[in-house]
Design an enzyme around this catalytic site. Sequence first.
Site, PDB file in Angstrom:
ATOM      1  N   GLU A 143       0.839  -1.698   0.349  1.00  0.00           N
ATOM      2  CA  GLU A 143      -0.371  -0.210  -0.070  1.00  0.00           C
ATOM      3  C   GLU A 143       0.576   1.134   0.000  1.00  0.00           C
ATOM      4  O   GLU A 143       2.171   1.012   0.693  1.00  0.00           O
ATOM      5  CB  GLU A 143      -0.600   0.057   1.098  1.00  0.00           C
ATOM      6  CG  GLU A 143      -0.479   0.249   2.832  1.00  0.00           C
ATOM      7  CD  GLU A 143       0.179   1.304   2.907  1.00  0.00           C
ATOM      8  OE1 GLU A 143      -0.910   2.321   3.208  1.00  0.00           O
ATOM      9  OE2 GLU A 143       1.020   2.058   3.546  1.00  0.00           O
ATOM     10  N   ARG A 178      -5.252  -0.724   3.726  1.00  0.00           N
ATOM     11  CA  ARG A 178      -5.037   0.264   2.303  1.00  0.00           C
ATOM     12  C   ARG A 178      -4.634  -1.226   1.871  1.00  0.00           C
ATOM     13  O   ARG A 178      -4.517  -0.978   0.299  1.00  0.00           O
ATOM     14  CB  ARG A 178      -3.883   1.211   2.288  1.00  0.00           C
ATOM     15  CG  ARG A 178      -4.862   2.754   3.256  1.00  0.00           C
ATOM     16  CD  ARG A 178      -3.789   3.758   2.779  1.00  0.00           C
ATOM     17  NE  ARG A 178      -2.657   4.009   3.703  1.00  0.00           N
ATOM     18  CZ  ARG A 178      -2.755   4.212   4.608  1.00  0.00           C
ATOM     19  NH1 ARG A 178      -3.684   4.914   5.519  1.00  0.00           N
ATOM     20  NH2 ARG A 178      -1.221   4.465   5.239  1.00  0.00           N
ATOM     21  N   SER A 219       9.442   5.431   4.744  1.00  0.00           N
ATOM     22  CA  SER A 219       8.648   6.522   5.236  1.00  0.00           C
ATOM     23  C   SER A 219       9.088   7.806   4.945  1.00  0.00           C
ATOM     24  O   SER A 219      10.469   7.759   6.318  1.00  0.00           O
ATOM     25  CB  SER A 219       7.422   6.263   6.854  1.00  0.00           C
ATOM     26  OG  SER A 219       7.268   7.385   7.373  1.00  0.00           O
ATOM     27  N   HIS A 299       6.748   7.437  18.557  1.00  0.00           N
ATOM     28  CA  HIS A 299       5.766   7.403  17.060  1.00  0.00           C
ATOM     29  C   HIS A 299       4.593   8.416  16.961  1.00  0.00           C
ATOM     30  O   HIS A 299       3.920   8.955  16.418  1.00  0.00           O
ATOM     31  CB  HIS A 299       5.535   6.302  16.452  1.00  0.00           C
ATOM     32  CG  HIS A 299       4.759   6.182  15.279  1.00  0.00           C
ATOM     33  ND1 HIS A 299       3.435   6.132  15.457  1.00  0.00           N
ATOM     34  CD2 HIS A 299       5.468   6.102  14.022  1.00  0.00           C
ATOM     35  CE1 HIS A 299       3.209   6.436  14.006  1.00  0.00           C
ATOM     36  NE2 HIS A 299       4.324   6.520  13.675  1.00  0.00           N
ATOM     37  N   PHE A 306       2.768  15.513  12.988  1.00  0.00           N
ATOM     38  CA  PHE A 306       1.679  15.224  11.251  1.00  0.00           C
ATOM     39  C   PHE A 306       0.184  15.819  11.547  1.00  0.00           C
ATOM     40  O   PHE A 306       0.378  16.330  10.795  1.00  0.00           O
ATOM     41  CB  PHE A 306       1.814  13.902  10.961  1.00  0.00           C
ATOM     42  CG  PHE A 306       1.287  13.196   9.413  1.00  0.00           C
ATOM     43  CD1 PHE A 306       1.949  14.642   8.445  1.00  0.00           C
ATOM     44  CD2 PHE A 306       0.342  13.254   9.657  1.00  0.00           C
ATOM     45  CE1 PHE A 306       1.052  14.587   7.492  1.00  0.00           C
ATOM     46  CE2 PHE A 306      -0.164  12.921   8.234  1.00  0.00           C
ATOM     47  CZ  PHE A 306       0.021  13.537   7.008  1.00  0.00           C
ATOM     48  N   HIS A 320       4.327   7.316   2.380  1.00  0.00           N
ATOM     49  CA  HIS A 320       4.870   6.747   3.028  1.00  0.00           C
ATOM     50  C   HIS A 320       4.093   5.064   1.503  1.00  0.00           C
ATOM     51  O   HIS A 320       3.594   5.266   1.223  1.00  0.00           O
ATOM     52  CB  HIS A 320       4.218   6.116   4.443  1.00  0.00           C
ATOM     53  CG  HIS A 320       3.180   5.548   4.034  1.00  0.00           C
ATOM     54  ND1 HIS A 320       2.689   5.486   5.860  1.00  0.00           N
ATOM     55  CD2 HIS A 320       2.686   4.241   4.385  1.00  0.00           C
ATOM     56  CE1 HIS A 320       1.557   4.249   6.080  1.00  0.00           C
ATOM     57  NE2 HIS A 320       1.586   4.063   4.988  1.00  0.00           N
TER      58      HIS A 320
END
Length: 357
Positions: A143, A178, A219, A299, A306, A320
């Site tokens: 994906e 995805r 990423s 993370h 973000f 990514h």
Amino acid sequence: MESAISDHLTCPRSLTRRVPDDYQPPFPMWVGRADERLQQVVMAYLGVQFRGDEQRPAALAAMRDIVASFDLGDGPLHHDLTHHADNQGYENLMIVGYWKDVSSQTRWLHNPAVADWWASDQRLAEGLGYFREIVAPRAEQFETLYAFQDHLPGVGAVMDGISGEINEHGYWGSMRERFPISQNDWMQPSGDLRVLSGDPAAGGRVVVQGHDNIALIRSGQDWKDAESEERALYLEEILPTLQQGMDFLRDNGESVGCYSNRFVRNIDVEGNYLDLSYNIGHWGSLDKLERWAESHPTHLRIFTTFFRVAAGLSKLRLYHEVSVFDGCDQLYEYINCHPQTGMMRDAQPVKHVRSTT
């Protein structure tokens, strides 16, 4: 609003999504699109490892030789160059090539000019390390996600185009959803990562065998066209939290199921830094990648930063790609690399059976 899964890869779903059917994402994102002719892609991470400034010219020359081999028949349709400093004091020049079918990559790999160079005893004697980590996910096994719509990097460069705004993003679990294969498959790992031949501690040539459903994430960040405000946003807010998370995975990845993590900076053929970077992470499973992403403080700081800035991005390009693979569609080989390199660190050693005769 489109699904991230292309129409020709859509099938009746037996595994439910994490969000309701009327979910609306908080900002627009896009995925790469390819038609049904794309059955499988190949991602080849080819590395040159060295230590100290005295080896740098030879390492750069070796990198350029590998790049030159892409001009042979059946070379990759897209490639990029990066630099990574690992936690053992070594530097790694990495050449990443993408093919849109396995047969062409196989022909390139077995071209005598490529195969003989890799197999030559000279590789063992010239003082550099080399590795190749090659994976080939099927179309349903990867994906993508982009905060922009043009000049797609990585695997997007060998796809046909870009989607409209997609639905499956902005919530935990959207990465998995995805994947076309996620409609009916949990992508659970099976088997072990193990040394097939050689001894990582002794150097020389080592081959590591992967297992089903190892996950690979790339990423990326591209700030080369960002103006002063967005450049400052990346360098002063996003990068510090990103660097912390990537350093944690580089140094402590084994504790969370990450086999290998390299935060790389793009370079040109002379080794000069460019204003692009990306992370390459190999994980024992998609589950383990998700668990770290959803729960680890390093993370969570990246994710919340973000979310705070995503809607206002103009020239800063974030993206990514994530893939999983069958065990038979992976190749991990190392020459004269230190034993913590790539998949060697966590690979189980060969078990020698003692003869009773």
